[in-house]
Motif scaffolding. Structure first.
Motif, PDB file in Angstrom:
ATOM      1  N   ALA A   1       0.858  -1.175   0.000  1.00 43.64           N
ATOM      2  CA  ALA A   1       0.000   0.000   0.000  1.00 43.64           C
ATOM      3  C   ALA A   1       0.895   1.225   0.000  1.00 43.64           C
ATOM      4  N   GLU A   2       0.326   2.319  -0.503  1.00 48.00           N
ATOM      5  CA  GLU A   2       1.133   3.530  -0.595  1.00 48.00           C
ATOM      6  C   GLU A   2       1.451   4.093   0.767  1.00 48.00           C
ATOM      7  N   LYS A   3       0.545   3.866   1.714  1.00 47.59           N
ATOM      8  CA  LYS A   3       0.735   4.432   3.043  1.00 47.59           C
ATOM      9  C   LYS A   3       1.130   3.338   4.020  1.00 47.59           C
ATOM     10  N   VAL A   4       2.149   3.599   4.804  1.00 50.02           N
ATOM     11  CA  VAL A   4       2.555   2.685   5.853  1.00 50.02           C
ATOM     12  C   VAL A   4       2.257   3.360   7.174  1.00 50.02           C
ATOM     13  N   ALA A   5       1.376   2.755   7.942  1.00 54.81           N
ATOM     14  CA  ALA A   5       0.916   3.364   9.175  1.00 54.81           C
ATOM     15  C   ALA A   5       1.042   2.352  10.307  1.00 54.81           C
TER      16      ALA A   5
ATOM     17  N   ILE B   1       6.544  -1.828   5.097  1.00 53.10           N
ATOM     18  CA  ILE B   1       6.865  -1.724   3.688  1.00 53.10           C
ATOM     19  C   ILE B   1       6.908  -3.132   3.112  1.00 53.10           C
ATOM     20  N   VAL B   2       6.154  -3.336   2.073  1.00 53.22           N
ATOM     21  CA  VAL B   2       6.092  -4.644   1.443  1.00 53.22           C
ATOM     22  C   VAL B   2       6.844  -4.563   0.126  1.00 53.22           C
TER      23      VAL B   2
END
Lengths: 439, 364
Positions: free
Chosen positions: B142-146, B192-193
């Motif tokens: 995903a673009e966001k890592v939260a 982060i994938v």
């Protein structure tokens, strides 16, 4: 008596003071955050004259493309802008930019006078209402507008992230066309983003593995035009070349410059054995660095020139080793399952990029120079040949798809593993070599 | 010294002495608990401890309620002519551009607007989808890592293919309800994938070597305690003197109230975390811990001009400035509408020091 009374009163006040001195700041620790692209706005640069309008628009687009291409920024479309920027000197209405959540703002102007073009710009931290750094101007001929755009983007990128710049750089690669069994290969050079492709050789012979010199003005590459692989040095500006001397009955390949550009590391195959050699370019004298019965190849210097990382199968499978620059005892650094190859030392000196083959898949990965913290960034049918951006933040490599119609394409990826994206070239591309930052 | 002055002095000394020693500043006696004791008879005692029949034991085990899961917290340029006339080669002949060393444009007075825009304070990212017990969560790109992964929103509902005949209002049709856009939190993953990690089947084997030992994390509790334990002598003297000299007579002390509860502190921490974006930080800045001080308004909004870096560690001054910039943006953005802090404890959070430690984010 008055002094006594004053002292007494102050003493009483001091004793009573702790009662009121209780407002210590509240302390909290933030150790979780988010990782997402930073929203930024870059309104079209303001042209000083109608003749500058097209340049202003194109330069703005290149700046925006450079920034968004890093994966660290997200451009806010101009449709969302509340207040247009019609004058470079006008004060910035920060409230309007805050309202659309623009965290950074780039304003600029372009002037064209005859064959001369200048670009001036400013970077703003919207939420603090302050300028990041000073205004700056670049000037040159109109033909160089694209490089000026890259330079502007480099400044913006560095001021916001703190990383070194890398947009104003070039990439040498092998341009590939035709089917796999009849592939034609030419040495080519382009801007880092795939624009301005120029060909440096024809396709009459196979060329491999171009490698930039530390100053970016020369290229080493391997050519099969004599039937066996030999190493050439090509002057990028004049396109004149010379072949490096080699011994009869040997094959030399996998060359790479030393950080001072005076010597070349390469592999030399002789009598079924391959070892590492070092050649002084000015004299042509070579020194043998390894003498193991195994295959040693793909050497790469550390940035300070004191060490060499290379690939060797002395343990049974190809693994990565580090040894002193003058040869000597090598230390194995890769211990994972699989086969490791093509190591390249980061310009920062802290990481080594490599190719790994494991379970039928190829990966591009990075590890620390002691082999720890290995991290695989990609996975595909065939990924290989990593090269570092000048700032050590991005890796470019070759990806080849499966099958007879498989095609080689250049890809780039952030060292975090994010932002994997292809680099558009007219034909296929392989063996990239990233130049240092241009002057 | 006349007699009146002597009498007055003696009286004042006596009064102050009485105030200091006699009881005005005497601390309250320590609180103690009182328990009621009742006297019971021997018969009542025997009846109380008489043997009782064993409870019936069922062969069927009862279903235990699953314990509630605790959710994670969540210069005028010198235009030097630099022409690069390239001879007829097939190499690129790009004109050089020259970087000018100094700023060339005068700085206009920025129109600094101190009003914080009304930004929606994002809700904490909490996964809405139930996770089957025992199943290992599979990271998604995903673009966001939260801190907390958020599932992607469901696909938009497609219009029905079946046409509905129009109904005239004359037939008493109901007034159509106004459509409301469904909102969902932005999709996020908690790490982060990389491409290499997206498929378990194709995932490579990890290096068996242990990772390098990381630097020890700062021990927040000790630090906080140590800081709090420091005698505030200097401040106390200054405050006492100022008060004694009547400098702060007009200032009304803020109500301090009891200390903030852990939940109140967590709410503040999560609120700031949601806006602390380290995605655009350099790798060096991601190794830099900064301590940022901020003064707060009574409505929970930060005083923007008060935000300053009081300490940094782990990186260069440049990296510290980058890290501070990200921290400042986080405080301002998520505090635009005011942090949810108890007004009656304003004195407790009037000044806040936030330590931004990106270590956990660096290894995402």
């Amino acid at each position: 008596m008055m002094k006594f009374l004053t002292s007494l009163f102050l003493g009483a006040a001091l004793l009573a003071a702790p009662v009121h001195a209780q407002n210590q700041p509240l302390r909290i620790i933030i150790d979780e955050g988010v990782i997402e692209p930073m929203p930024f706005a870059v309104p079209d640069f303001v042209p000083d004259s109608p003749a500058a309008a097209d340049y202003a628009r194109e330069i703005t687009r290149v700046v925006a493309s450079d920034l968004t291409g890093t994966g660290l920024f997200r451009e806010i479309p101009s449709d969302a802008f509340i207040s247009p920027v019609s004058s470079f000197e006008a004060s910035v209405q920060f409230a309007d930019w805050k309202a659309i959540n623009a965290q950074a703002l780039v304003t600029g102007a372009v002037n064209v006078s005859g064959n001369r073009l200048s670009v001036r710009f400013r970077v703003w931290d919207v939420f603090s209402g302050a300028e990041l750094g000073d205004g700056l101007q670049f000037a040159g001929t109109v033909d160089g507008w694209r490089r000026m755009a890259h330079k502007v983007a480099d400044q913006v990128y560095s001021r916001i992230t703190g990383e070194g710049p890398y947009f104003d750089s070039r990439v040498a690669f092998v341009s590939e066309s035709g089917p796999k069994d009849q592939r034609r290969k030419r040495l080519a050079i382009m801007d880092y983003d795939g624009a301005n492709v120029q060909y440096l050789t024809d396709s009459s012979s196979i060329v491999l593995a171009p490698r930039f010199s530390p100053t970016g003005d020369r290229l080493l590459y391997t050519s099969y035009e004599t039937g066996s692989p030999r190493i050439y040095v090509l002057d990028v500006n004049s396109v004149k070349r010379q072949v490096l001397p080699t011994q009869e009955g040997t094959m030399s390949f996998a060359p790479r410059f030393s950080p001072d550009g005076k010597t070349v590391l390469y592999s030399l195959a002789q009598g079924g054995n391959t070892d590492l050699w070092r050649m002084d370019i000015s004299t042509g004298n070579s020194v043998r660095l390894t003498s193991a019965p195994s295959i040693e190849t793909a050497p790469s210097y550390s940035p300070d020139g004191s060490q060499i990382v290379f690939e060797s199968d002395r343990s049974g499978t190809p693994q990565l080793y580090i040894m002193p620059a003058n040869g000597g005892e090598a230390t194995r650094i890769s211990f994972g399952k699989g086969r490791y190859g093509t190591p390249v030392w980061s310009p920062r000196g802290d990481l080594i990029a490599f190719t790994k083959q494991s379970k039928g898949r190829f990966h591009i990965g990075v590890m620390r120079i002691d082999g720890s913290e290995e991290r695989l960034l990609t996975a595909s049918f065939l990924d290989e040949g990593p090269t570092w951006s000048p700032n050590g933040r991005v890796i470019m490599f070759t990806r080849e798809t499966q099958g007879a119609s498989g095609r080689s394409t250049l890809y780039s990826v952030d060292i975090s593993g994010r932002n994997l994206r292809p680099v558009r070239t007219p034909d296929g591309g392989s063996d990239p070599s990233w130049s240092p930052l241009l002057n | 010294m006349d007699t009146g002055t002597k009498i007055s002095a003696i009286a004042h000394v006596t009064l102050i002495g009485w105030a200091l020693i006699g009881g005005t500043f005497r601390s309250e006696p320590l609180p103690f608990e009182v328990q009621d004791v009742s006297v019971i008879s021997a018969e009542e005692y025997a009846a109380l401890f008489a043997p009782k029949p064993a409870p019936e034991v069922s062969d069927t085990p009862a279903t235990l309620d699953e314990p509630p899961k605790q959710e994670d917290e969540a210069a005028v340029p010198e235009q030097t002519e630099v022409e690069q006339p390239r001879p007829e080669t097939i190499a690129p002949s790009e004109p050089e551009t020259e970087e000018l060393p100094e700023a060339v444009v005068e700085t206009p007075d920025p129109d600094v607007v101190e009003e914080v825009p009304a930004l929606d304070q994002p809700e904490p990212d909490i996964a809405a989808l139930p996770v089957p017990p025992g199943a290992k969560p599979k990271p998604r790109p995903a673009e966001k890592v939260a801190p907390q992964p958020v599932a992607p929103p469901p696909p938009e509902v497609k219009p029905d293919d079946v046409e509905t005949p129009p109904v005239s209002t004359e037939q008493g049709a109901e007034t159509p309800r106004e459509e409301q856009e469904q909102t969902a939190p932005e999709e996020a993953t908690d790490q982060i994938v990389t491409e290499a990690e997206q498929s378990n089947e194709l995932a490579p084997d990890r290096s068996p070597r242990p990772p390098a030992q990381r630097p020890r994390r700062p021990e927040p509790a000790q630090t906080a305690e140590a800081e709090e334990a420091k005698p505030a002598t200097d401040d106390a003297v200054r405050d006492a003197l100022a008060e004694a000299l009547g400098e702060a007579q007009n200032e009304q002390p803020a109500p301090s109230g009891p200390p903030l509860t852990g939940g109140e502190k967590d709410a503040l921490r999560i609120a700031v975390s949601n806006c602390w974006n380290v995605g655009s930080l350099s790798t060096e800045a991601l190794k830099t811990t900064v301590v940022v001080a901020v003064a707060m308004n009574r409505d929970g909004t930060p005083v923007i001009d008060s935000i300053r870096m009081v300490d940094s560690s782990g990186g260069s001054s440049g990296a510290a400035q980058q890290a501070f910039g990200a921290a400042r943006r986080a405080i301002i953005r998520c505090g635009a509408k005011g942090y949810n802090l108890p007004a009656d404890k304003y004195g407790q959070w009037q000044n806040i020091e936030m330590t931004f430690n990106p270590e956990r984010m660096r290894i995402k």
